[in-house]
Design a protein around this motif. Structure first.
Motif, PDB file in Angstrom:
ATOM      1  N   PRO A 253      58.038  65.376  48.331  1.00  0.00           N
ATOM      2  CA  PRO A 253      56.810  65.753  47.609  1.00  0.00           C
ATOM      3  C   PRO A 253      57.006  66.911  46.620  1.00  0.00           C
ATOM      4  O   PRO A 253      56.389  66.924  45.551  1.00  0.00           O
ATOM      5  CB  PRO A 253      55.848  66.158  48.734  1.00  0.00           C
ATOM      6  CG  PRO A 253      56.292  65.345  49.898  1.00  0.00           C
ATOM      7  CD  PRO A 253      57.793  65.256  49.780  1.00  0.00           C
ATOM      8  N   CYS A 295      51.852  71.474  50.271  1.00  0.00           N
ATOM      9  CA  CYS A 295      52.040  70.022  50.297  1.00  0.00           C
ATOM     10  C   CYS A 295      50.754  69.302  50.666  1.00  0.00           C
ATOM     11  O   CYS A 295      50.139  69.595  51.699  1.00  0.00           O
ATOM     12  CB  CYS A 295      53.136  69.671  51.293  1.00  0.00           C
ATOM     13  SG  CYS A 295      53.486  67.905  51.325  1.00  0.00           S
ATOM     14  N   TYR A 297      50.513  66.350  51.670  1.00  0.00           N
ATOM     15  CA  TYR A 297      50.729  65.395  52.766  1.00  0.00           C
ATOM     16  C   TYR A 297      50.945  66.085  54.106  1.00  0.00           C
ATOM     17  O   TYR A 297      51.162  65.417  55.110  1.00  0.00           O
ATOM     18  CB  TYR A 297      51.965  64.532  52.487  1.00  0.00           C
ATOM     19  CG  TYR A 297      51.946  63.840  51.164  1.00  0.00           C
ATOM     20  CD1 TYR A 297      51.107  62.749  50.939  1.00  0.00           C
ATOM     21  CD2 TYR A 297      52.773  64.272  50.127  1.00  0.00           C
ATOM     22  CE1 TYR A 297      51.090  62.111  49.708  1.00  0.00           C
ATOM     23  CE2 TYR A 297      52.758  63.634  48.895  1.00  0.00           C
ATOM     24  CZ  TYR A 297      51.917  62.561  48.694  1.00  0.00           C
ATOM     25  OH  TYR A 297      51.906  61.927  47.473  1.00  0.00           O
TER      26      TYR A 297
END
Ligand code: ATP
Ligand code: SF4
Ligand code: MG
Length: 327
Positions: A253, A295, A297
């Motif tokens: 990412p 991030c 995610y």
């Protein structure tokens, strides 16, 4: 790996620590990478990620009290992280050449470029004066200095910035090192000159089968010169792989954000700081994945467990998403 594929430099789980008054910081943690003969490994990551420190550790040039506190560094069949200063001095210049951002850090203004080249050549190779001078002229010719027989007797200030960096490349190559570490070699140069220097470096690396570690902020340079790319973040290696994969199909990412923030990969002078948030300070690296505060995610596992590099595609990425499950 077959003999031809054998790594010139092999860094295994390198860890660097700096003990300080307020505790020990760890600017490099668990760095593993290798570079083969004739291969250019680009190293990218935002300011403070540990790119230069990795190059310095390989060269045995860590500033005290910094020290390698874990892992191993192999130059061919020789382990070099355990060598003393004298042995490392002999390896620098002879087996590992260096090119820094500012050509003037490598050149002494008081001596002609010829005397600096011949001195380095004679220090590392057993050559007489005449032979060393002939080699110096040839090196200057190799790096594209016009009229090298005359230019050899000029002083560094008599060269333009780009020509001076060519001289530094000649100096780095003078003892035919197996590895060259180039840290932002074109950042100080005019944009118009940068591409010439990079293509020169690439051509010489291929011709002479030198392994090159090329540290840069410039994705244009990476796209042009690198065979593989290593992405660093907060002192860790978070992705590594072939240049096409890392640039066009990044798996981590952070790398995805990095590439998305670059309007056109052909564009130059793009700084890598356009992802929301900033890289943690060394004394505040979060547990688990160091990228987790930034991030989108991030899941519970990311806050708890540090992801190792996991093979993905033709490279590897240190992200739980690449482990096949969820983060
Ligand atoms: N002498 C030192 N003592 C302690 N920490 C240091 C020392 N030199 C560098 N550092 C720290 O080590 C980390 C890595 O620094 P490094 O110079 O390798 O970054 P970099 O990726 O090369 O950044 P840049 O793109 O700005 O050149 C940084 O957090 C830096 O502050
Ligand atoms: S491990 Fe988790 S926090 Fe780190 S990059 Fe992957 S998804 Fe994001
Ligand atoms: Mg640096």
């Amino acid at each position: 790996m077959g003999e031809a594929e054998k790594a010139v430099i092999d860094v295994r789980n390198l860890k660097v620590e700096f003990p300080g008054r307020r505790g020990t910081v760890t600017p490099l943690s668990d760095i593993s990478l290798s570079i083969r003969a004739g291969e250019i490994l680009g190293v990218v990551g935002e300011s403070g990620a540990g790119k230069s420190m990795t190059g310095l550790a390989i060269q045995g040039l860590l500033e005290r009290p910094g020290r390698i506190s874990g892992g191993e560094i192999w130059l061919g069949d020789r382990r070099i992280d355990t060598l003393d200063d004298r042995a490392m001095e002999q390896i620098r210049g002879r087996e590992i050449g260096a090119i820094f951002q500012d050509p003037l850090t490598s050149l002494n203004p008081l001596f002609t470029v010829g005397s600096q080249l011949t001195e380095t050549i004679r220090l590392h190779l057993s050559m007489g004066k005449v032979e060393a001078r002939a080699r110096a002229v040839q090196l200057l010719r190799d790096v594209g200095i016009p009229a090298p027989e005359e230019r050899i007797d000029h002083y560094p200030h008599q060269f333009s910035g780009g020509m001076r960096q060519r001289v530094v490349i000649a100096l780095a190559l003078s003892a035919s090192p197996k590895l060259i570490i180039a840290d932002e070699p074109t950042t100080a140069l005019d944009v118009s000159i940068q591409a010439q220097i990079i293509s020169l470096l690439r051509r010489l690396c291929k011709e002479k089968q030198t392994a090159v570690m090329l540290v840069t902020h410039d994705m244009g340079v990476i796209a042009e010169a690198a065979d593989r790319v290593a992405v660093m973040y907060a002192g860790r290696l978070i992705e590594i792989g072939p240049v096409e994969q890392v640039l066009h199909a990044p798996r981590h990412p952070y790398t995805q954000g990095l590439m998305a923030s670059i309007p056109s990969l052909g564009a130059r002078v793009v700084k890598l700081n356009q992802i929301d948030g900033s890289m943690p300070r060394l004394d505040a690296i979060p547990a688990g994945c160091a990228f987790n505060p930034r991030c989108v995610y991030a899941g519970s596992r990311c806050l708890r467990d540090r992801p190792e590099l996991i093979p993905v595609g033709d490279g590897a990425s240190a992200c739980w998403l690449n482990a096949g499950g969820t983060a």
